[in-house]
Design a protein around this motif. Sequence first.
Motif, mmCIF file in Angstrom:
data_model
loop_
_atom_site.group_PDB
_atom_site.id
_atom_site.type_symbol
_atom_site.label_atom_id
_atom_site.label_comp_id
_atom_site.label_asym_id
_atom_site.label_seq_id
_atom_site.Cartn_x
_atom_site.Cartn_y
_atom_site.Cartn_z
ATOM 1 N N ASN B 3 0.817 -1.209 0.000
ATOM 2 C CA ASN B 3 0.000 0.000 0.000
ATOM 3 C C ASN B 3 0.851 1.260 0.000
ATOM 4 O O ASN B 3 0.474 2.262 -0.586
ATOM 5 C CB ASN B 3 -0.931 0.008 1.217
ATOM 6 N N ARG B 4 1.965 1.189 0.701
ATOM 7 C CA ARG B 4 2.881 2.328 0.757
ATOM 8 C C ARG B 4 3.375 2.681 -0.651
ATOM 9 O O ARG B 4 3.392 3.835 -1.045
ATOM 10 C CB ARG B 4 4.036 1.942 1.677
ATOM 11 N N TYR B 5 3.750 1.664 -1.383
ATOM 12 C CA TYR B 5 4.236 1.873 -2.742
ATOM 13 C C TYR B 5 3.100 2.300 -3.677
ATOM 14 O O TYR B 5 3.270 3.153 -4.531
ATOM 15 C CB TYR B 5 4.920 0.609 -3.263
ATOM 16 N N ASP B 6 1.939 1.675 -3.486
ATOM 17 C CA ASP B 6 0.788 2.032 -4.326
ATOM 18 C C ASP B 6 0.395 3.483 -4.108
ATOM 19 O O ASP B 6 0.026 4.192 -5.054
ATOM 20 C CB ASP B 6 -0.405 1.109 -4.002
ATOM 21 N N ALA B 7 0.466 3.946 -2.842
ATOM 22 C CA ALA B 7 0.103 5.332 -2.531
ATOM 23 C C ALA B 7 1.071 6.301 -3.210
ATOM 24 O O ALA B 7 0.663 7.340 -3.735
ATOM 25 C CB ALA B 7 0.122 5.540 -1.017
ATOM 26 N N VAL B 8 2.341 5.940 -3.221
ATOM 27 C CA VAL B 8 3.359 6.779 -3.865
ATOM 28 C C VAL B 8 3.090 6.876 -5.372
ATOM 29 O O VAL B 8 3.120 7.957 -5.964
ATOM 30 C CB VAL B 8 4.764 6.191 -3.593
ATOM 31 N N VAL B 9 2.790 5.745 -5.972
ATOM 32 C CA VAL B 9 2.509 5.700 -7.412
ATOM 33 C C VAL B 9 1.248 6.508 -7.738
ATOM 34 O O VAL B 9 1.211 7.274 -8.706
ATOM 35 C CB VAL B 9 2.363 4.223 -7.856
ATOM 36 N N ALA B 10 0.236 6.369 -6.875
ATOM 37 C CA ALA B 10 -1.025 7.100 -7.104
ATOM 38 C C ALA B 10 -0.790 8.605 -7.055
ATOM 39 O O ALA B 10 -1.361 9.359 -7.852
ATOM 40 C CB ALA B 10 -2.055 6.674 -6.065
ATOM 41 N N ALA B 11 0.076 9.041 -6.142
ATOM 42 C CA ALA B 11 0.361 10.481 -6.009
ATOM 43 C C ALA B 11 1.026 11.008 -7.276
ATOM 44 O O ALA B 11 0.730 12.128 -7.720
ATOM 45 C CB ALA B 11 1.248 10.721 -4.790
ATOM 46 N N ILE B 12 1.900 10.214 -7.877
ATOM 47 C CA ILE B 12 2.583 10.662 -9.105
ATOM 48 C C ILE B 12 1.596 10.746 -10.276
ATOM 49 O O ILE B 12 1.626 11.681 -11.069
ATOM 50 C CB ILE B 12 3.754 9.716 -9.459
ATOM 51 N N THR B 13 0.700 9.785 -10.338
ATOM 52 C CA THR B 13 -0.247 9.777 -11.479
ATOM 53 C C THR B 13 -1.267 10.910 -11.387
ATOM 54 O O THR B 13 -1.955 11.195 -12.372
ATOM 55 C CB THR B 13 -0.993 8.418 -11.579
ATOM 56 N N ARG B 14 -1.346 11.559 -10.212
ATOM 57 C CA ARG B 14 -2.268 12.700 -10.095
ATOM 58 C C ARG B 14 -1.732 13.949 -10.813
ATOM 59 O O ARG B 14 -2.471 14.886 -11.056
ATOM 60 C CB ARG B 14 -2.559 12.996 -8.615
#
Lengths: 153, 116
Positions: B3-14
């Motif tokens: 989840n930590r990594y997924d959250a980081v990736v989600a922030a970049i795609t925003r």
Amino acid sequence: MRALEPWVESPLTEFLAESSARLVLLMTSSGQVIAQHGFTRSLDVMSVAALGAAIVASTGELARVMDAGSLGHVVHQGKHGGVLLAPFPLGEKIWIGLIVFGQDTSLGLVQVFFHTMAKQIREAAPGSRSDEQILAEQFESELDRSLRRLFGR
Amino acid sequence: MSNRYDAVVAAITRVGGVRSACVVDAIDGIVVAESSMVGTDPAPLAALAASLTRKLDGLLSVAGHGPPRVIHLEAELGHLMLKPVSPELLVVAVTDTETNLGLLRLALTDAAERLE
């Protein structure tokens, strides 16, 4: 690099150039060697092919027992490199790639270029020869014949 | 854990214009977490990004500049930005030509800080 099937040579040559793999063995799921690169002794090829095919077979059986479908690639990662055992379908058969790679490349690169090679091999395969059945009683003579051709002896 | 990594990736795609964002194992060149638009295969992206970073790291070392902080490639149809987090981890973003590159760089820096 030596190959029993000439249509394997071009995809394998490209794979070797792109992936920087050190040793490559292409074999059938029964352990019959199709092509090799980097091995200098036929004994090594014979042992590695038998062990590689056995590992893929046991992994497949493990997946079946666990009801896990297919477990895909098997990777052994060491301090100075790794080994990738990658089965792929070819017609109704399963072929296996065994790739030994060092620190000058990475597992990701090897996997990416392996997928490309497997696709190219599928496209180049004439079909009939790859689907040849190897009977158990023919296996040893077939293996000897393959090794002689692979090592030019 | 992921989840930590997924959250980081989600922030970049925003960030507008980002077509693919990945956290990559920089040693093995494999995807740790990713979010990509249809048609973008993250596996080759991760493998080649890790390889490129390793080679540029060597180049910068020869030049006496130390390891890269951010790698930015501008191409005809978009940008590729790489942010090494550690010797083991790398953040990658693929964008179109309209992306705000300053914002993207901040997003990658923020991602790296969250992963350190």
